[in-house]
Design a protein around this motif. Structure first.
Motif, PDB file in Angstrom:
ATOM      1  N   MET A 146       0.812  -1.211   0.000  1.00 36.83           N
ATOM      2  CA  MET A 146       0.000   0.000   0.000  1.00 36.83           C
ATOM      3  C   MET A 146       0.850   1.268   0.000  1.00 36.83           C
ATOM      4  SD  MET A 146      -2.955  -1.115  -0.382  1.00 36.83           S
ATOM      5  CE  MET A 146      -3.870   0.405  -0.235  1.00 36.83           C
ATOM      6  N   GLY A 147       1.908   1.225  -0.787  1.00 37.56           N
ATOM      7  CA  GLY A 147       2.733   2.405  -0.974  1.00 37.56           C
ATOM      8  C   GLY A 147       3.859   2.573   0.023  1.00 37.56           C
ATOM      9  N   GLU A 167       8.650   5.684 -16.878  1.00 35.67           N
ATOM     10  CA  GLU A 167       9.662   6.705 -16.639  1.00 35.67           C
ATOM     11  C   GLU A 167       9.762   6.964 -15.149  1.00 35.67           C
ATOM     12  OE1 GLU A 167      10.786  11.271 -18.054  1.00 35.67           O
ATOM     13  OE2 GLU A 167       9.046  10.219 -18.885  1.00 35.67           O
ATOM     14  N   ALA A 168      10.958   7.143 -14.668  1.00 38.37           N
ATOM     15  CA  ALA A 168      11.195   7.487 -13.275  1.00 38.37           C
ATOM     16  C   ALA A 168      12.546   8.162 -13.158  1.00 38.37           C
ATOM     17  CB  ALA A 168      11.156   6.244 -12.386  1.00 38.37           C
ATOM     18  N   GLY A 169      12.576   9.278 -12.455  1.00 38.37           N
ATOM     19  CA  GLY A 169      13.836   9.974 -12.233  1.00 38.37           C
ATOM     20  C   GLY A 169      14.530  10.403 -13.495  1.00 38.37           C
ATOM     21  N   GLY A 170      13.760  10.699 -14.542  1.00 38.04           N
ATOM     22  CA  GLY A 170      14.358  11.120 -15.796  1.00 38.04           C
ATOM     23  C   GLY A 170      14.827   9.990 -16.678  1.00 38.04           C
ATOM     24  N   HIS A 171      14.646   8.750 -16.262  1.00 39.71           N
ATOM     25  CA  HIS A 171      15.043   7.593 -17.049  1.00 39.71           C
ATOM     26  C   HIS A 171      13.807   6.897 -17.604  1.00 39.71           C
ATOM     27  CE1 HIS A 171      19.200   7.904 -15.648  1.00 39.71           C
ATOM     28  NE2 HIS A 171      18.705   8.099 -14.430  1.00 39.71           N
ATOM     29  N   LYS A 172      13.972   6.252 -18.761  1.00 42.97           N
ATOM     30  CA  LYS A 172      12.858   5.548 -19.398  1.00 42.97           C
ATOM     31  C   LYS A 172      13.222   4.083 -19.616  1.00 42.97           C
ATOM     32  CE  LYS A 172      10.914   9.511 -21.894  1.00 42.97           C
ATOM     33  NZ  LYS A 172      10.525  10.035 -23.232  1.00 42.97           N
ATOM     34  N   LYS A 173      12.209   3.244 -19.555  1.00 43.24           N
ATOM     35  CA  LYS A 173      12.373   1.833 -19.888  1.00 43.24           C
ATOM     36  C   LYS A 173      11.155   1.377 -20.677  1.00 43.24           C
ATOM     37  CE  LYS A 173      15.330  -0.291 -16.328  1.00 43.24           C
ATOM     38  NZ  LYS A 173      16.279  -0.945 -17.251  1.00 43.24           N
ATOM     39  N   GLY A 200       9.202  -6.409 -12.630  1.00 44.15           N
ATOM     40  CA  GLY A 200       8.375  -6.313 -11.436  1.00 44.15           C
ATOM     41  C   GLY A 200       7.058  -7.042 -11.580  1.00 44.15           C
ATOM     42  N   SER A 201       6.319  -7.060 -10.493  1.00 40.94           N
ATOM     43  CA  SER A 201       4.934  -7.517 -10.487  1.00 40.94           C
ATOM     44  C   SER A 201       4.150  -6.536  -9.641  1.00 40.94           C
ATOM     45  CB  SER A 201       4.818  -8.941  -9.934  1.00 40.94           C
ATOM     46  OG  SER A 201       5.239  -9.001  -8.591  1.00 40.94           O
ATOM     47  N   VAL A 202       2.926  -6.251 -10.046  1.00 36.34           N
ATOM     48  CA  VAL A 202       2.160  -5.196  -9.383  1.00 36.34           C
ATOM     49  C   VAL A 202       0.739  -5.660  -9.105  1.00 36.34           C
ATOM     50  CG1 VAL A 202       3.518  -3.320 -10.390  1.00 36.34           C
ATOM     51  CG2 VAL A 202       1.503  -4.151 -11.604  1.00 36.34           C
ATOM     52  N   GLU A 203       0.225  -5.235  -7.987  1.00 34.97           N
ATOM     53  CA  GLU A 203      -1.177  -5.365  -7.611  1.00 34.97           C
ATOM     54  C   GLU A 203      -1.549  -4.082  -6.889  1.00 34.97           C
ATOM     55  OE1 GLU A 203      -3.110  -7.740  -8.514  1.00 34.97           O
ATOM     56  OE2 GLU A 203      -1.677  -9.255  -9.190  1.00 34.97           O
ATOM     57  N   GLU A 204      -2.861  -3.888  -6.662  1.00 36.97           N
ATOM     58  CA  GLU A 204      -3.290  -2.658  -6.013  1.00 36.97           C
ATOM     59  C   GLU A 204      -2.686  -2.504  -4.624  1.00 36.97           C
ATOM     60  OE1 GLU A 204      -5.221  -4.687  -7.607  1.00 36.97           O
ATOM     61  OE2 GLU A 204      -6.398  -3.557  -9.080  1.00 36.97           O
ATOM     62  N   TRP A 205      -2.460  -3.602  -3.958  1.00 37.41           N
ATOM     63  CA  TRP A 205      -2.014  -3.510  -2.562  1.00 37.41           C
ATOM     64  C   TRP A 205      -0.549  -3.884  -2.383  1.00 37.41           C
ATOM     65  CZ3 TRP A 205      -0.240  -7.845  -0.005  1.00 37.41           C
ATOM     66  CH2 TRP A 205      -0.405  -9.048  -0.703  1.00 37.41           C
ATOM     67  N   ARG A 206       0.040  -4.623  -3.337  1.00 35.29           N
ATOM     68  CA  ARG A 206       1.419  -5.077  -3.180  1.00 35.29           C
ATOM     69  C   ARG A 206       2.129  -5.027  -4.513  1.00 35.29           C
ATOM     70  NH1 ARG A 206       4.291  -8.505  -5.952  1.00 35.29           N
ATOM     71  NH2 ARG A 206       2.521  -9.923  -6.005  1.00 35.29           N
ATOM     72  N   ALA A 262       7.686   5.137  -9.039  1.00 41.79           N
ATOM     73  CA  ALA A 262       6.721   6.015  -9.713  1.00 41.79           C
ATOM     74  C   ALA A 262       6.084   5.356 -10.930  1.00 41.79           C
ATOM     75  CB  ALA A 262       7.412   7.313 -10.131  1.00 41.79           C
ATOM     76  N   SER A 263       6.643   4.236 -11.384  1.00 37.83           N
ATOM     77  CA  SER A 263       6.086   3.554 -12.555  1.00 37.83           C
ATOM     78  C   SER A 263       4.897   2.663 -12.205  1.00 37.83           C
ATOM     79  CB  SER A 263       7.167   2.695 -13.225  1.00 37.83           C
ATOM     80  OG  SER A 263       7.523   1.592 -12.401  1.00 37.83           O
ATOM     81  N   ILE A 264       4.673   2.423 -10.926  1.00 35.36           N
ATOM     82  CA  ILE A 264       3.645   1.465 -10.524  1.00 35.36           C
ATOM     83  C   ILE A 264       2.254   1.835 -11.049  1.00 35.36           C
ATOM     84  CG2 ILE A 264       2.427   0.492  -8.523  1.00 35.36           C
ATOM     85  CD1 ILE A 264       5.133   0.446  -7.069  1.00 35.36           C
ATOM     86  N   PRO A 265       1.790   3.087 -10.934  1.00 36.85           N
ATOM     87  CA  PRO A 265       0.455   3.403 -11.466  1.00 36.85           C
ATOM     88  C   PRO A 265       0.315   3.100 -12.959  1.00 36.85           C
ATOM     89  CG  PRO A 265       1.192   5.140 -10.002  1.00 36.85           C
ATOM     90  CD  PRO A 265       2.371   4.236 -10.209  1.00 36.85           C
ATOM     91  N   THR A 266       1.358   3.369 -13.737  1.00 33.17           N
ATOM     92  CA  THR A 266       1.301   3.081 -15.174  1.00 33.17           C
ATOM     93  C   THR A 266       1.188   1.580 -15.424  1.00 33.17           C
ATOM     94  OG1 THR A 266       2.620   5.043 -15.684  1.00 33.17           O
ATOM     95  CG2 THR A 266       2.541   3.314 -17.366  1.00 33.17           C
ATOM     96  N   LEU A 267       1.976   0.823 -14.695  1.00 35.16           N
ATOM     97  CA  LEU A 267       1.928  -0.635 -14.848  1.00 35.16           C
ATOM     98  C   LEU A 267       0.572  -1.185 -14.422  1.00 35.16           C
ATOM     99  CD1 LEU A 267       5.453  -1.557 -13.413  1.00 35.16           C
ATOM    100  CD2 LEU A 267       4.807  -1.273 -15.814  1.00 35.16           C
ATOM    101  N   LEU A 268       0.061  -0.674 -13.320  1.00 38.10           N
ATOM    102  CA  LEU A 268      -1.234  -1.144 -12.830  1.00 38.10           C
ATOM    103  C   LEU A 268      -2.347  -0.852 -13.837  1.00 38.10           C
ATOM    104  CD1 LEU A 268      -1.383  -0.267  -9.014  1.00 38.10           C
ATOM    105  CD2 LEU A 268      -1.728  -2.504 -10.061  1.00 38.10           C
ATOM    106  N   ALA A 269      -2.323   0.338 -14.410  1.00 35.36           N
ATOM    107  CA  ALA A 269      -3.375   0.697 -15.359  1.00 35.36           C
ATOM    108  C   ALA A 269      -3.348  -0.219 -16.576  1.00 35.36           C
ATOM    109  CB  ALA A 269      -3.215   2.157 -15.780  1.00 35.36           C
TER     110      ALA A 269
END
Length: 722
Positions: free
Chosen positions: A64-65, A196-202, A239-245, A254-261
């Protein structure tokens, strides 16, 4: 938080150390959705060991962040890949180091995993593939198999990067690879995004892995990984992403919201496809013929009835089959078309030798992606969600209502906790009375009907939460917070208590840290010695009677923990284990707890005492709910069986799981019994569960809101043998 998520997610079997958290049914965490921002707690994440190489690729695990743990990945001078993984969840959590050697195709030929698991039990896992013979050994398994081609050993205690390594190996093998000890993984690319995070892109790509769970497991791979990982640069685990973990490389949070969407779009599309394929909508209703009807009011069986469902509701119950003319009179002809042809008859379902029951209720759920299909296949049409990610849960309810996802009716209960080192993974954390009352009001605004108080709530805030909830017409239930006992919470106004362990701990007030794993281990040690005829037990039962307190005991969870041992299928799943996907079945072997030395028999006796207590509470006139906090569908069947083992008559158990549940939630006007005018939530089973409660497992068909679901079709989609 849900015990199934706190201890071991028996639903997600492969790579159990990370997935035990994943199942903390993607469901336990609550987002704020407009709640006042709570004071964040200090990070409880453990520090990385000093001997981790500075060149290692480092990942952050967030709950949860908030930072809760790390993974470090590096290649040693001998070419072996090292994975260090740890996280802290209220004093629980694994700490493991994996060392893997690969062949030229990226398939492991040896692996060791050492450290401790989520419950701090030792981990010592080994795998080798020498000359085409695979051998493996861990705390639950020991085996050997001759290989005819590439195969990937799925460790029980692997780090998150194992998902990426498995996906990479399968992709190099044409998109699929055999799993060890059994099963097959099938991997396909589903979408890609730039982050993108910290000025870097992947540029990262999302892959779906089938074969590890009831539905696909998702993993993000990066086009480029760490420089020190050499041959693992390409398609490196991102990575792996879920709403809570979520877990992503450090600096890329900072990329987590983009991945989640992006991932949510993929999952929603799959849900919509299933929702278009699996439900059946009888245009002219349904008639169950010659069926034995369970009357939830009287707890009796009404033999050889005809039950007519029309639209969303139960239309008629009779002792004879409606004549064709009657059907036509009751079914509207095509409007505005003179001389239109009379419509077809309702769909006929043979009920001979079968029992028609109201749809079952699971009063303790944390709804996850697979739960809708699992529950409907088991005859469960309504669940009460007792803590989840608020935004994702509300979105799920909307999709179900719009026909874009298959699911049960979901009753909403919102979790509240206080910020400390042991708080649950939720953003609804309150430190002051104002924050507590505001949180309750926000849940009310969102349509919630119940508040669940969690284990770290400050005792002084409990009365305020209860007061504000009751002012808003909301029920209040929960765990017993640390430094409190159940007696106090009942006197403050709890409408209901979750989990039988908290009832046991009421009689051992010296055990105060109930927001830690102590609440699970200590009842196993002390319940066996509880005298149910003692004055303190009688006095507490009288208090519960006076306050009409309801009890959500979740017995199946404690049977799994106290009776099963590592390497054994828990008793409640033995009837269905052979039908489950291979890796899910394998995960069941890790469901049990390891008792302290000399406590094995005591743990077993403690669970037996919990059953005795359940029977006593029921005979005392207290309301026993049926909730699972466990694997959807299958665990509710076991919960009903355990109630009968506790001495509650089967017919009464069925009433508890149907009409009484609806009454508790003030929804009995439309649900809970087979009554003309009520919503058509029904389950048809072979046999008579009032005589043999295990017949409840033999679901033939489920109806929710007049829509038909066939368990064999639902289970097939989940990889379960019908």
């Amino acid at each position: 938080m849900a015990i199934r998520k706190e201890i071991m997610n028996v639903r997600r079997a492969a790579f159990a150390a990370i997935i035990l958290l994943v199942s903390a049914s993607a469901a336990l965490c609550s987002q704020t959705s407009g709640t006042p921002s709570a004071q964040p707690s200090a990070s409880a994440a453990p520090a990385l060991p000093a001997d981790i190489p500075t060149t290692a690729e480092r990942y952050a695990l967030l709950l949860m962040g908030s930072l809760a743990g790390q993974q470090a990945v590096w290649t040693a001078d001998d070419g072996t890949l090292h994975l260090f993984f740890q996280f802290n969840d209220r004093g629980r959590g694994p700490k493991t180091t994996s060392v893997i050697k690969f062949d030229s195709n990226g398939v492991p030929v040896s692996e060791t995993v050492k450290g401790n698991d989520y419950l701090k039990s030792p981990v010592d896992e080994t795998f080798t593939n020498a000359g085409g013979t695979a051998q493996w050994k861990n705390t639950a398994e020991k085996g050997e198999k001759k290989l005819s081609g590439p195969a990937y050993y799925a460790p029980l205690n692997g780090a998150p990067s194992e998902f990426g390594l498995l996906a990479r190996a399968a992709l190099k093998n044409g998109g699929k690879i055999a799993l060890l000890p059994e099963g097959e993984a099938r991997v396909r690319r589903v979408t890609e995004v730039d982050v993108e995070a910290g000025g870097h892109k992947k540029h990262v790509t999302l892959y779906a892995i089938a074969g590890l769970d009831f539905s696909p497991t998702y993993v993000w791979l990066a086009d480029e990984g760490c420089e020190t990982c050499r041959v693992f640069n390409k398609d490196m685990f991102f990575g792996s992403v879920e709403e809570w973990r979520s877990i992503v490389p450090e600096g890329w949070e900072a990329s987590i919201p983009t991945l989640l969407a992006a991932q949510s779009k993929v999952k929603d599309s799959r849900s919509a496809d299933l929702a278009a394929k699996l439900p059946h909508h009888p245009e002219h209703g349904i008639i169950f013929t010659n069926v034995n009807v369970y009357d939830a009011e009287s707890e009796e069986i009404l033999p050889d009835r005809y039950v007519w469902v029309k639209g969303q509701r139960i239309f008629k119950i009779s002792e004879r089959m409606p004549a064709l003319g009657e059907m036509w009179q009751e079914i509207d002809l095509t409007p505005g078309v003179p001389g239109s042809v009379k419509p077809d008859s309702p769909q006929i379902i043979d009920g001979h030798g079968r029992t028609l029951l109201p749809g079952l209720w699971d009063m303790h759920a944390h709804v996850d992606d697979d739960d809708g299909l699992l529950n409907l296949a088991a005859g469960v049409t309504t669940v009460r969600d007792l803590a989840n990610d608020t935004d994702s849960l509300l979105a799920r309810r909307r999709r179900i209502a719009e026909g874009k996802e298959i699911g049960t009716r979901i009753v909403l209960a919102g979790i509240i906790d206080s910020p400390d080192a042991y708080h649950g993974p939720t953003k609804v954390l309150v430190s002051t009375e104002k924050e507590a009352r505001d949180a309750v009001n926000n849940y009310k605004k969102l349509g919630y009907v119940q508040i669940k108080i969690y284990s770290s709530v400050k005792p002084e805030l409990v009365p305020a939460i209860i007061d504000e909830a009751h002012k808003n017409g909301l029920r209040v239930s929960g765990h017993i917070p640390a430094n409190m006992i159940a007696d106090q919470c009942v006197r403050f106004g709890y409408d209901e208590i979750q989990h039988v362990n908290f009832l046991v701990l009421n009689f051992f007030p010296e055990i105060k840290d109930t927001n830690t794993i102590t609440r699970l281990t200590k009842p196993g040690e002390v319940a066996a010695g509880l005298d149910l005829n003692s004055e303190k037990v009688r006095s507490f039962i009288k208090l519960l009677q006076e306050h009409h307190t309801k009890l959500d005991l979740t017995l199946s969870v404690f049977e799994d923990k106290y009776i099963a041992r590592i390497g054994e299928i828990p008793p409640g799943f033995r009837a269905v284990a052979s039908r489950l996907p291979a890796q899910v079945r394998r995960g069941l072997l890790t469901a049990g707890m390891t008792p302290p030395p000399g406590m094995d028999d005591t743990y077993r006796k403690s669970f037996a005492k919990m059953l005795d207590l359940t029977g006593l509470l029921s005979r005392s006139g207290l309301s026993i709910e049926d909730g699972t906090d466990n694997m959807a569908g299958f665990a509710l069947h076991r919960e009903l069986e355990l109630d009968v083992m506790a001495g509650i008559p089967a017919a009464q158990v069925l009433q508890n799981a149907t009409l009484n549940a609806a009454k508790i939630m003030s929804m009995d006007k439309d649900l809970g019994s087979i009554t003309p005018g009520k919503l058509a939530d029904l389950t048809l089973v072979d046999g008579d569960p009032t005589k043999d409660i295990s017949d409840i497992r033999k679901t033939v068909v489920t109806v929710k809101d007049g829509v038909l679901y066939y368990p064999n079709e639902l289970y097939t989609e989940l990889g379960v043998i019908p």
